[in-house]
Scaffold this motif. Structure first.
Motif, PDB file in Angstrom:
ATOM      1  N   ASN A   1      -7.057  30.328 -41.049  1.00 17.63           N
ATOM      2  CA  ASN A   1      -6.778  30.624 -42.461  1.00 17.63           C
ATOM      3  C   ASN A   1      -7.494  31.888 -42.930  1.00 17.63           C
ATOM      4  OD1 ASN A   1      -5.214  28.197 -42.902  1.00 17.63           O
ATOM      5  ND2 ASN A   1      -7.137  27.082 -42.753  1.00 17.63           N
ATOM      6  N   ASP A   2      -7.912  32.727 -41.981  1.00 19.44           N
ATOM      7  CA  ASP A   2      -8.577  33.997 -42.269  1.00 19.44           C
ATOM      8  C   ASP A   2      -9.922  33.837 -42.960  1.00 19.44           C
ATOM      9  OD1 ASP A   2      -5.301  35.138 -42.976  1.00 19.44           O
ATOM     10  OD2 ASP A   2      -6.482  35.738 -41.237  1.00 19.44           O
TER      11      ASP A   2
ATOM     12  N   PHE B   1      -2.929  41.452 -45.754  1.00 18.89           N
ATOM     13  CA  PHE B   1      -2.095  41.314 -44.561  1.00 18.89           C
ATOM     14  C   PHE B   1      -2.132  39.897 -44.001  1.00 18.89           C
ATOM     15  CE2 PHE B   1      -0.780  45.514 -44.520  1.00 18.89           C
ATOM     16  CZ  PHE B   1      -1.823  46.427 -44.511  1.00 18.89           C
ATOM     17  N   LYS B   2      -3.114  39.102 -44.437  1.00 15.21           N
ATOM     18  CA  LYS B   2      -3.294  37.717 -43.980  1.00 15.21           C
ATOM     19  C   LYS B   2      -3.341  37.650 -42.449  1.00 15.21           C
ATOM     20  CE  LYS B   2      -1.875  35.010 -47.884  1.00 15.21           C
ATOM     21  NZ  LYS B   2      -1.218  33.818 -48.388  1.00 15.21           N
ATOM     22  N   ASN B   3      -4.066  38.578 -41.878  1.00 15.45           N
ATOM     23  CA  ASN B   3      -4.204  38.609 -40.424  1.00 15.45           C
ATOM     24  C   ASN B   3      -5.487  39.356 -40.077  1.00 15.45           C
ATOM     25  OD1 ASN B   3      -3.894  38.600 -37.681  1.00 15.45           O
ATOM     26  ND2 ASN B   3      -1.756  39.263 -37.718  1.00 15.45           N
TER      27      ASN B   3
ATOM     28  N   MET C   1     -15.766  45.428 -32.122  1.00 13.71           N
ATOM     29  CA  MET C   1     -14.795  45.675 -33.188  1.00 13.71           C
ATOM     30  C   MET C   1     -13.493  44.945 -32.908  1.00 13.71           C
ATOM     31  SD  MET C   1     -13.505  49.353 -34.634  1.00 13.71           S
ATOM     32  CE  MET C   1     -15.074  50.155 -34.751  1.00 13.71           C
ATOM     33  N   VAL C   2     -13.098  44.913 -31.618  1.00 14.16           N
ATOM     34  CA  VAL C   2     -11.839  44.266 -31.255  1.00 14.16           C
ATOM     35  C   VAL C   2     -12.014  42.748 -31.141  1.00 14.16           C
ATOM     36  CG1 VAL C   2     -10.127  44.018 -29.414  1.00 14.16           C
ATOM     37  CG2 VAL C   2     -10.932  46.282 -30.051  1.00 14.16           C
ATOM     38  N   ILE C   3     -13.083  42.344 -30.466  1.00 12.51           N
ATOM     39  CA  ILE C   3     -13.222  40.926 -30.113  1.00 12.51           C
ATOM     40  C   ILE C   3     -13.740  40.071 -31.275  1.00 12.51           C
ATOM     41  CG2 ILE C   3     -14.455  39.318 -28.603  1.00 12.51           C
ATOM     42  CD1 ILE C   3     -14.340  41.447 -26.433  1.00 12.51           C
ATOM     43  N   LEU C   4     -14.690  40.607 -32.024  1.00  7.50           N
ATOM     44  CA  LEU C   4     -15.317  39.787 -33.077  1.00  7.50           C
ATOM     45  C   LEU C   4     -14.333  39.172 -34.072  1.00  7.50           C
ATOM     46  CD1 LEU C   4     -18.707  41.435 -34.075  1.00  7.50           C
ATOM     47  CD2 LEU C   4     -18.325  39.195 -33.073  1.00  7.50           C
ATOM     48  N   PRO C   5     -13.409  39.953 -34.665  1.00  6.92           N
ATOM     49  CA  PRO C   5     -12.500  39.346 -35.648  1.00  6.92           C
ATOM     50  C   PRO C   5     -11.686  38.181 -35.076  1.00  6.92           C
ATOM     51  CG  PRO C   5     -12.354  41.725 -35.772  1.00  6.92           C
ATOM     52  CD  PRO C   5     -13.154  41.411 -34.550  1.00  6.92           C
ATOM     53  N   ILE C   6     -11.394  38.266 -33.784  1.00  8.15           N
ATOM     54  CA  ILE C   6     -10.624  37.191 -33.155  1.00  8.15           C
ATOM     55  C   ILE C   6     -11.471  35.930 -33.069  1.00  8.15           C
ATOM     56  CG2 ILE C   6      -9.467  36.475 -31.023  1.00  8.15           C
ATOM     57  CD1 ILE C   6      -8.929  39.505 -30.519  1.00  8.15           C
ATOM     58  N   LEU C   7     -12.780  36.098 -32.891  1.00  6.39           N
ATOM     59  CA  LEU C   7     -13.650  34.950 -32.667  1.00  6.39           C
ATOM     60  C   LEU C   7     -14.192  34.338 -33.945  1.00  6.39           C
ATOM     61  CD1 LEU C   7     -15.792  36.291 -29.662  1.00  6.39           C
ATOM     62  CD2 LEU C   7     -13.843  34.737 -29.559  1.00  6.39           C
ATOM     63  N   ILE C   8     -14.514  35.162 -34.923  1.00 10.22           N
ATOM     64  CA  ILE C   8     -15.302  34.648 -36.048  1.00 10.22           C
ATOM     65  C   ILE C   8     -14.469  34.200 -37.246  1.00 10.22           C
ATOM     66  CG2 ILE C   8     -17.314  35.996 -35.370  1.00 10.22           C
ATOM     67  CD1 ILE C   8     -16.720  37.938 -37.647  1.00 10.22           C
TER      68      ILE C   8
END
Lengths: 342, 479
Positions: B185-186, B276-278, B174-181
């Motif tokens: 540009n989101d 939130f564009k993040n 949950m924490v790591i995946l959004p940072i990687l995938i």
């Protein structure tokens, strides 16, 4: 009876005067033409920034008509708008708008458009916010220099130690960009970009590239496209017949391409897809998919932020440019530098 | 000198921390593929550019398959009477874990330019294959607990550590995946998701092997994994179920959770992408919001004893309702300040939901007892299977319905992470509304329909105990 009528008349008059009072918090935004993709993205960024700053406003679309725009300005001012934000249909219209605003002692902010500068800037309650055209040279130039230095061997397809470039469309800014890039390449002890051929009409691209073969490797090695409107036709030409340049994400048949802007439509590049998907496909997608290297574009968020800051200052009766990034201020105008996408 | 393994009275390795940790590793392994499920909608609509309405329909189809898949594979396992070197369940888990190395990745094959019909085939085939291997590993894994130990204290430890494995298996991706995938540009990057799925499949395989190697089977009781399916009159069973207020109440609460919260996963992702564009902090925010329940869990048992399950759950649902109303009415702007307000609302909301989730399965146990208390028959299988049916129905309907609502609010998969601000704003309110729906259904189900408050529960348990005691002494007399 007469006395009652007089009192009533005075009340009506006072009511009328109150309603005609300019309300600084009444803000109208008048877009020149929201069918223009570039303006549509600016409008979206403004919508977002206004929401963050909790600035309520009304907005209308002039649909490209100067006459309609002037009517809309009249309506806004007659309705008591204290601030009118306008992306003027043309420079001549801007001068007329200033006259109207001046007559009502209202503020007018010109956003992302051409203006008749002498007239507009002569009015003390007139503000101009636009992208800084001079920044294009440095912003795009730095990106090209970085890519060229990192990928020199790959870019130099014919291995002659030089990278030839092909400008598509006339642009003073791109010419300046090339000069800037060449100065930087020289400082890095690399050969300058060499002009391959000047192309004014995009239909010439295919002729240029059809001279290419594996033996002579006579091909431009870097493309500079003056604006994003041309990108779709350039890519289509590059993919014609057996050329197959910039067709896949594999870099073996890739000519680095740089342009200005990302909002232009490019749906013809995915002609086999559905209507909705084609309508949404733009130069931005071509960069995301690796068909175009990068583009310089207007920083929508910064432009919108600058606008909201100015509007907030007007409403709160502060200095117009309070909290506006000082680097953006030039002769009482706000110029926001380009940014890079890709 | 190697440490001597302590043996119990049956010559088996004495139950200890290794059993608990290795069992936890199994749930970690399961979650290494399950954790990616929430990424399916965004991958298939934004990256693969499948039409949202088509995806919603296909999701219903595969969820229907999911409902069939579990009992089907369960009965295949039950019907397998062969003798296995180690243990039948461990063997099936091993087999499932091999398939899961690539099973998860099959759901994320990055080919956005293939024909539409090919995308349909790819999605359905990938999901079915993944689901099959997941069930082959997961179903026997659940039953394994009763073979590791028969002692209640040991089983409680295994159950608690399973939760730990599940939590770690969920939180880390949950924490790591959004940072990687996601890119800068989101936008979701398809090949990164595919690669992440492969890596997680390998990690899951390693975790499963650890579990298999360190699991000591101490009980030889024949366990069936599929529910017994005696010939039942479906309409009659449903009619009885409806009369069972605790079962209906607990089911309404569970349906609310799946329809609202889990159904809204895609909306939450787009919220972080376009509002939130993040999107890269979305995982951190969600994990942070789970903190209250992590802090609450050690006190759960004592609080339940003191206040009662229904009372505590209703309090939780009220907390959630307050949090969701605040989320709706407070200006949550698309900036850092807005994210902070969102997180604070989520902290309160997740506390409410978390309280319910710690007691939800035991509430169903009480509903079974209620059936016996009021109607003289437990009908365990029927009550559980109908509860599971409605849970799965919501699990399937939730994401599909929400996707259709998102499209109606202007969401276009072709704009990926760059939705218009007006659309992003609509989705911001949709997320709050979905969470509120969950909370309200939880309150209705547990506060109004579920009628086993602390006093009634005590009365029921006392009377059932007395009844069982009487039946036992009667049967002893007969013997």
């Amino acid at each position: 009876m007469k006395r009652i009528v007089s009192i009533l008349l005075i009340c009506v008059l006072m009511l009328g005067m109150v309603s005609c009072k300019i309300n600084k918090e009444e803000i109208h935004v008048i877009w020149s033409d929201l069918d223009d993709q570039y303006l549509a993205t600016i409008a979206d960024a403004v919508d977002r920034a206004m929401y963050i700053k909790n600035i309520r406003y009304r907005h209308v679309d002039s649909e490209g008509s100067a006459e309609k725009q002037l009517e809309q300005v009249d309506d806004a001012l007659a309705g008591g708008a204290g601030i009118v934000v306008v992306s003027a249909v043309d420079a001549a219209t801007s001068a007329l708008i200033v006259d109207k605003a001046q007559a009502k002692d209202a503020y007018v902010v010109f956003l992302c458009c051409d203006i008749m500068e002498t007239v507009v800037m002569a009015y003390e309650k007139s503000i101009y916010i636009n992208v800084d055209p001079a920044s294009l040279v440095e912003i795009l130039g730095d990106r090209i220099v970085t890519d060229v230095l990192e990928n020199y061997i790959a870019y130099d397809r014919n291995g002659d130690g030089e990278i030839s470039y092909l400008p598509i469309g006339v642009s003073d800014e791109l010419a300046g960009c090339v000069q800037y890039v060449n100065d930087k390449l020289k400082a890095a002890d690399r050969s300058a970009l060499v002009l391959h051929e000047a192309v004014l009409d995009t239909s010439d691209i295919h002729a240029v590239f059809s001279e290419y073969n594996d033996e002579n490797k006579k091909t431009p090695e870097l493309l500079l496209v003056a604006d994003d409107d041309r990108v779709e036709s350039v890519l289509l030409d590059l993919r014609r017949d057996d050329m197959n340049f910039n067709y896949t994400k594999l870099k073996t048949h890739f000519i680095p391409m740089y342009t200005v802007g990302i909002a232009a439509a490019a749906g013809n590049l995915i002609a086999d897809k559905g209507e909705e998907e084609r309508a949404a496909y733009s130069v931005m997608n071509t960069i995301d998919n690796g068909f175009v290297s990068a583009a310089a574009l207007e920083d929508d968020d910064e432009l919108a932020l600058a606008l909201c800051t100015v509007l907030s200052n007007i409403v709160k009766e502060k200095d117009l440019f309070d909290k506006v990034n000082e680097e953006y201020l030039k002769d009482n105008k706000i110029f926001v530098p380009y940014t890079i996408y890709g | 000198m190697a440490k001597q393994v302590q043996l119990d009275e049956n010559g088996k390795r004495k139950f200890g921390i290794l059993d608990s940790v290795s069992y936890a590793a199994g749930d970690f392994g399961c979650n290494m593929s399950f954790a990616l499920k929430s990424t399916l909608i965004i991958f298939w609509t934004q990256f693969m550019r499948m039409d949202s309405a088509l995806y919603a329909l296909l999701l219903l189809v595969v969820q229907a398959w999911d409902a069939i898949n579990d009992p089907l594979i369960g009965s295949i396992i039950d019907a397998d009477k062969r003798q296995y070197k180690r243990n039948k369940f461990l063997t099936y888990i091993w087999f499932g874990s091999i398939g899961l190395i690539v099973g998860g990745a099959l759901c994320f094959v990055p080919l956005p330019d293939i024909k539409d019909w090919a995308k349909i085939v790819l999605f359905v085939a990938g999901y079915v294959v993944w689901d099959a291997f997941y069930t082959v590993a997961n179903v026997p894994y659940g039953s394994l607990l009763s073979l590791i130990s028969s002692k209640p204290a040991d089983r409680a430890s295994l159950s608690a550590w399973r939760s730990v494995g599940s939590m770690v298996g969920n939180m880390v991706p949950m924490v790591i995946l959004p940072i990687l995938i996601y890119d800068e540009n989101d936008n979701i990057v398809g090949w990164r998701v595919f690669l992440a799925a492969l890596i997680m499949g390998i990690m899951g395989f390693i975790a499963f092997q650890f579990m298999i190697r360190n699991t000591e089977i101490r009980e030889s009781t024949e366990i069936t994994v599929s529910e017994e399916a005696p010939k039942v009159n479906v309409l009659k069973a449903f009619a009885n179920f409806i009369k069972n207020r605790p079962a209906v109440g607990a089911t309404i609460a569970a349906m609310g959770m799946f329809l609202g919260m889990q159904g809204g996963t895609a909306a939450v992702t787009v919220l972080f992408q376009s509002y939130f564009k993040n999107v890269q902090i979305s995982g951190v925010v969600q994990v942070f919001a789970m903190l209250p329940i992590v802090l609450f869990t050690p006190f759960a048992r004592n609080m339940v004893t003191k206040y009662g399950k229904k009372e505590l759950s209703v309090f939780g649902s009220l907390c959630s309702i307050v949090a969701c109303i605040l989320m709706l009415v407070i200006r949550i702007t698309p900036d850092t300040k807005g994210i902070v307000i969102y997180v604070l609302c989520q902290l309160l909301n997740s506390l409410g939901i978390g309280i319910y989730s710690t007691v939800s399965w035991s509430m169903m146990g009480d509903a079974i007892d209620y059936n016996e208390w009021k109607f003289g028959a437990r009908e365990e299988g029927t009550v559980y299977s109908l509860h599971s049916f409605f849970r799965k129905l919501s699990q399937g309907l939730g994401p599909s319905l929400v996707l259709i609502i998102m499209a109606a609010l202007g969401y276009s998969e072709y704009h990926a992470g760059n939705q218009l601000f007006s659309v992003a704003l609509n989705l911001r309110y949709l997320v709050a509304a979905l969470y509120l729906l969950s909370a309200v259904m939880q309150f209705v189900g547990l506060g109004i329909v579920y009628n086993l408050d602390k006093k009634t529960l005590e009365q029921m348990n006392t009377e059932l105990a007395a009844r069982h005691s009487t039946e036992e002494s009667t049967s002893n007399v007969v013997e």
